[in-house]
Design an enzyme around this catalytic site. Structure first.
Site, PDB file in Angstrom:
ATOM      1  N   ARG B  46       0.838  -1.188   0.000  1.00 57.03           N
ATOM      2  CA  ARG B  46       0.000   0.000   0.000  1.00 57.03           C
ATOM      3  C   ARG B  46       0.875   1.240   0.000  1.00 57.03           C
ATOM      4  O   ARG B  46       2.095   1.148   0.149  1.00 57.03           O
ATOM      5  CB  ARG B  46      -0.961   0.004   1.180  1.00 57.03           C
ATOM      6  CG  ARG B  46      -0.253  -0.352   2.487  1.00 57.03           C
ATOM      7  CD  ARG B  46      -0.764   0.334   3.653  1.00 57.03           C
ATOM      8  NE  ARG B  46      -0.582   1.768   3.539  1.00 57.03           N
ATOM      9  CZ  ARG B  46       0.583   2.393   3.710  1.00 57.03           C
ATOM     10  NH1 ARG B  46       1.706   1.739   3.953  1.00 57.03           N
ATOM     11  NH2 ARG B  46       0.659   3.713   3.619  1.00 57.03           N
ATOM     12  N   GLY B  47       0.230   2.404  -0.185  1.00 55.64           N
ATOM     13  CA  GLY B  47       0.960   3.641  -0.354  1.00 55.64           C
ATOM     14  C   GLY B  47       1.051   3.869  -1.852  1.00 55.64           C
ATOM     15  O   GLY B  47       1.508   2.984  -2.587  1.00 55.64           O
ATOM     16  N   ALA B  48       0.597   5.040  -2.314  1.00 55.86           N
ATOM     17  CA  ALA B  48       0.479   5.268  -3.755  1.00 55.86           C
ATOM     18  C   ALA B  48       1.773   4.941  -4.518  1.00 55.86           C
ATOM     19  O   ALA B  48       1.734   4.177  -5.484  1.00 55.86           O
ATOM     20  CB  ALA B  48       0.012   6.707  -4.007  1.00 55.86           C
ATOM     21  N   ARG B  89      -7.642  -1.036  -6.894  1.00 52.47           N
ATOM     22  CA  ARG B  89      -7.932   0.149  -6.075  1.00 52.47           C
ATOM     23  C   ARG B  89      -8.134   1.345  -7.009  1.00 52.47           C
ATOM     24  O   ARG B  89      -7.267   1.658  -7.827  1.00 52.47           O
ATOM     25  CB  ARG B  89      -6.806   0.452  -5.069  1.00 52.47           C
ATOM     26  CG  ARG B  89      -6.655  -0.653  -4.033  1.00 52.47           C
ATOM     27  CD  ARG B  89      -5.855  -0.193  -2.824  1.00 52.47           C
ATOM     28  NE  ARG B  89      -6.665   0.592  -1.918  1.00 52.47           N
ATOM     29  CZ  ARG B  89      -6.163   1.259  -0.874  1.00 52.47           C
ATOM     30  NH1 ARG B  89      -4.877   1.256  -0.651  1.00 52.47           N
ATOM     31  NH2 ARG B  89      -6.958   1.937  -0.068  1.00 52.47           N
ATOM     32  N   GLN B 196      -3.025   2.392   9.827  1.00 49.79           N
ATOM     33  CA  GLN B 196      -1.695   2.489   9.218  1.00 49.79           C
ATOM     34  C   GLN B 196      -0.761   3.385  10.040  1.00 49.79           C
ATOM     35  O   GLN B 196       0.455   3.173  10.044  1.00 49.79           O
ATOM     36  CB  GLN B 196      -1.796   3.050   7.793  1.00 49.79           C
ATOM     37  CG  GLN B 196      -2.484   2.134   6.791  1.00 49.79           C
ATOM     38  CD  GLN B 196      -3.974   2.405   6.696  1.00 49.79           C
ATOM     39  OE1 GLN B 196      -4.573   2.956   7.619  1.00 49.79           O
ATOM     40  NE2 GLN B 196      -4.575   2.035   5.585  1.00 49.79           N
ATOM     41  N   ASP B 237      -2.743  10.474  -2.670  1.00 51.15           N
ATOM     42  CA  ASP B 237      -3.016   9.384  -3.609  1.00 51.15           C
ATOM     43  C   ASP B 237      -3.351   9.909  -4.997  1.00 51.15           C
ATOM     44  O   ASP B 237      -3.150   9.225  -5.990  1.00 51.15           O
ATOM     45  CB  ASP B 237      -4.147   8.504  -3.085  1.00 51.15           C
ATOM     46  CG  ASP B 237      -3.657   7.654  -1.920  1.00 51.15           C
ATOM     47  OD1 ASP B 237      -3.529   8.197  -0.811  1.00 51.15           O
ATOM     48  OD2 ASP B 237      -3.341   6.467  -2.146  1.00 51.15           O
ATOM     49  N   ASN B 247      -6.401  11.832  -0.282  1.00 51.13           N
ATOM     50  CA  ASN B 247      -5.461  11.078   0.542  1.00 51.13           C
ATOM     51  C   ASN B 247      -6.284  10.287   1.538  1.00 51.13           C
ATOM     52  O   ASN B 247      -7.512  10.398   1.590  1.00 51.13           O
ATOM     53  CB  ASN B 247      -4.470  12.031   1.235  1.00 51.13           C
ATOM     54  CG  ASN B 247      -3.315  11.299   1.904  1.00 51.13           C
ATOM     55  OD1 ASN B 247      -2.736  10.386   1.330  1.00 51.13           O
ATOM     56  ND2 ASN B 247      -2.986  11.671   3.129  1.00 51.13           N
ATOM     57  N   LYS B 248      -5.638   9.469   2.313  1.00 46.11           N
ATOM     58  CA  LYS B 248      -6.300   8.598   3.282  1.00 46.11           C
ATOM     59  C   LYS B 248      -7.396   9.329   4.047  1.00 46.11           C
ATOM     60  O   LYS B 248      -7.241  10.484   4.440  1.00 46.11           O
ATOM     61  CB  LYS B 248      -5.243   8.083   4.266  1.00 46.11           C
ATOM     62  CG  LYS B 248      -5.734   7.154   5.344  1.00 46.11           C
ATOM     63  CD  LYS B 248      -6.466   5.955   4.819  1.00 46.11           C
ATOM     64  CE  LYS B 248      -5.700   5.197   3.774  1.00 46.11           C
ATOM     65  NZ  LYS B 248      -6.568   4.358   2.913  1.00 46.11           N
TER      66      LYS B 248
END
Lengths: 346, 346
Positions: B46-48, B89, B196, B237, B247-248
């Site tokens: 995970r993480g763009a 995603r 996270q 993201d 973003n998250k």
């Protein structure tokens, strides 16, 4: 059953152990001061008004256990018990308010026998509970006047029947509205770290047939931005003279978001939550709790490495400028709060 | 080891399974497209930026498995693989960006043999990883110019090495500063529902010896009000042409709070995260995830009754007006973003 009650023999206080909800509904009976203190500290009983009722019943039970004919000795022992119970949680004013009220009764009844005073304490504790029921009903009526059929309300933490006697404060208008056939929608913040919104609010509303949607605390901004929220209703643990309000951690975030999105935010609670001795929120002591509540409680495994520090304030203070109105059993107080709140006590 | 890498035989992609952190550091190898899709969807990677690198390596592995001498058939098969991986995603632009870059390479190399193109795809995927390392280093340098020794930074979710290749984006300046002996303090939002911040950010910073304090998302307002935060650093993201940033979930809350308390908020990410095809944040699709992530994942017992609905958006959009600056490998872009972001691509 009642959320907080005396046993039939009046020798203990019976509560629903809220730490076990929603997966288990278990009642427990507390008969010693240590058990009572532990029940408050560990949130087996919680919610400012419910803590007040619990403290009053507890002090009556401890009074009844006290064996002496000397009213001065009796008063001195009870004061020690009250001081001890009062250390269980520092932020909610209702705890010290209820204990003080019980102690004052003894102080003004020193011409009576210990047995007579014990009976007076019993009546006073029941009265505190009955007053709370009446207050919650009145708060619910006033709160209901602020919303209309079809509205959608965001709430934080739990200020429902479990936090009070009946109806609740912030949830009171929603439960009363549902009783009257109104169609209301509620978004409940889960309320980390102890998840009162998930475990208690969504449980109470779901049981009552209210349309409730659970969100994480960090999703409140999105439901507001989506245009889904007509008003925010939150409870309170202590309200300062200027309207600054201490409530469950995260409340000030909801208030800042509501202000940003132009949504009214109402604080609902009995006038016993107003502490005119606190000039502003800066005078309110904020309880810091165990770091493990963030890292390990509820979780199957720890969520962060053992050595990582946590900061775990249990409450925050919402600036009065962010509060659209404070709803008590006496009506809706608005800015300037220094005047409108003082007027409630005149 | 690297966070995302090819196996020595180049027949699979190796990742640290981030869903098991911080309690277990386990690497897993993914060799089929179904395993790769699942790893992205379930946030094992995970993480763009890390998703971009992973997608490039994955497409190379799938290309290498493709048995044909016909370059058109080869391209057609790869496009199907890319389309499939791209559904894992929807919000992070780096996924489609990396896949498109790999597919474009095949499209412009149709005069070559399949075996030659496979070698080019290998080099391209390694290049995407190497570029990310260089970009993260550059972002970290630019970000570090915004803070000074002794500063305290609030961050949300995880934009550290685990989310990228090395250093990270939002955490990059903090890790680089620590390497250079600066004394920085970090407050990490735990980032519900998938934690996270707790599981990855506090883990990465703690391991690197950075002074980190974990808080629940709803405590960010308090640490800001306490005067403890000099700046907020968050990842991204997808950034729209006008600077609106996905973003998250929870990032927009941090931004609104930072604005309220007068604290600068910086978005850090590579220019590959900027999507000029999205005019504003309204054009960004927000992924809705499984309700059980809120109610039962991580928890020993369900936190709400089975029937209670949840709303679980994985991201939110932060309005550009709340963003002090966007830090890319090319420098710091400021308002008006429509102009400053476009200039990055001239």
């Amino acid at each position: 059953m009642d959320n907080v009650a005396l046993t039939q023999k009046r020798d203990g206080v019976v509560i629903i152990d809220q730490t076990l909800l929603p997966t288990e509904e278990r009642t427990i009976t507390l008969a010693t001061k240590e058990e009572m203190h532990e029940a408050i500290y560990h949130l087996r009983v919680r919610g400012a008004p419910a803590i007040g009722i619990f403290a009053a019943f507890s002090l009556y039970v401890l009074a009844d256990q006290t064996v002496t004919d000397d009213i001065d000795v009796f008063l001195s022992i009870l004061k020690k018990h009250a001081d001890y119970l009062n250390t269980s949680r520092p932020t909610a004013v209702n705890l010290s308010w209820a204990l003080s009220r019980m102690i004052s009764l003894v102080e003004t009844s020193k011409h009576r026998s210990v047995e007579e005073v014990k009976q007076l304490l019993y009546k006073e504790s029941v009265e505190i509970r009955n007053e709370d029921i009446a207050m919650c009903k009145a708060i619910s009526e006033h709160g209901l006047s602020l919303i209309k059929d079809g509205d959608s309300i965001l709430t934080h933490c739990n200020a429902g029947p479990l936090a009070t006697s009946k109806y609740g404060t912030a949830l009171g208008p929603l439960l009363l509205g549902a009783e009257r056939g109104m169609s209301l929608k509620v978004f409940a913040d889960e309320t980390r770290p102890l998840l009162q919104g998930a475990r208690l609010t969504s449980y109470e509303l779901y049981k009552a047939g209210v349309d409730v949607t659970l969100i994480c605390d960090n999703m409140a901004a999105v439901v507001m931005k989506n245009g889904w929220i007509n008003a925010c209703f939150v409870g309170c643990d202590r309200i300062a003279a200027n309207g600054d309000t201490a409530n469950k951690i995260g409340t000030s975030t909801v208030a800042i978001l509501a202000k940003y999105y132009g949504i009214p935010l109402y604080v609902l609670g009995p006038t016993s939550t107003i502490d005119l001795n606190c000039k502003t929120g800066d005078d309110i002591e904020i309880e810091l709790r165990d770091q493990q509540e963030i890292k390990s409680k509820f979780f199957e495994k720890p969520t962060a490495p053992e050595g990582v520090k946590c900061y775990n304030p249990a409450f925050d203070v919402t600036d009065h400028a962010l509060i659209t109105g404070i709803v008590t059993e006496k009506g809706i107080s608005r800015y300037p709060y220094t005047e409108s709140l003082a007027a409630l006590f005149e």
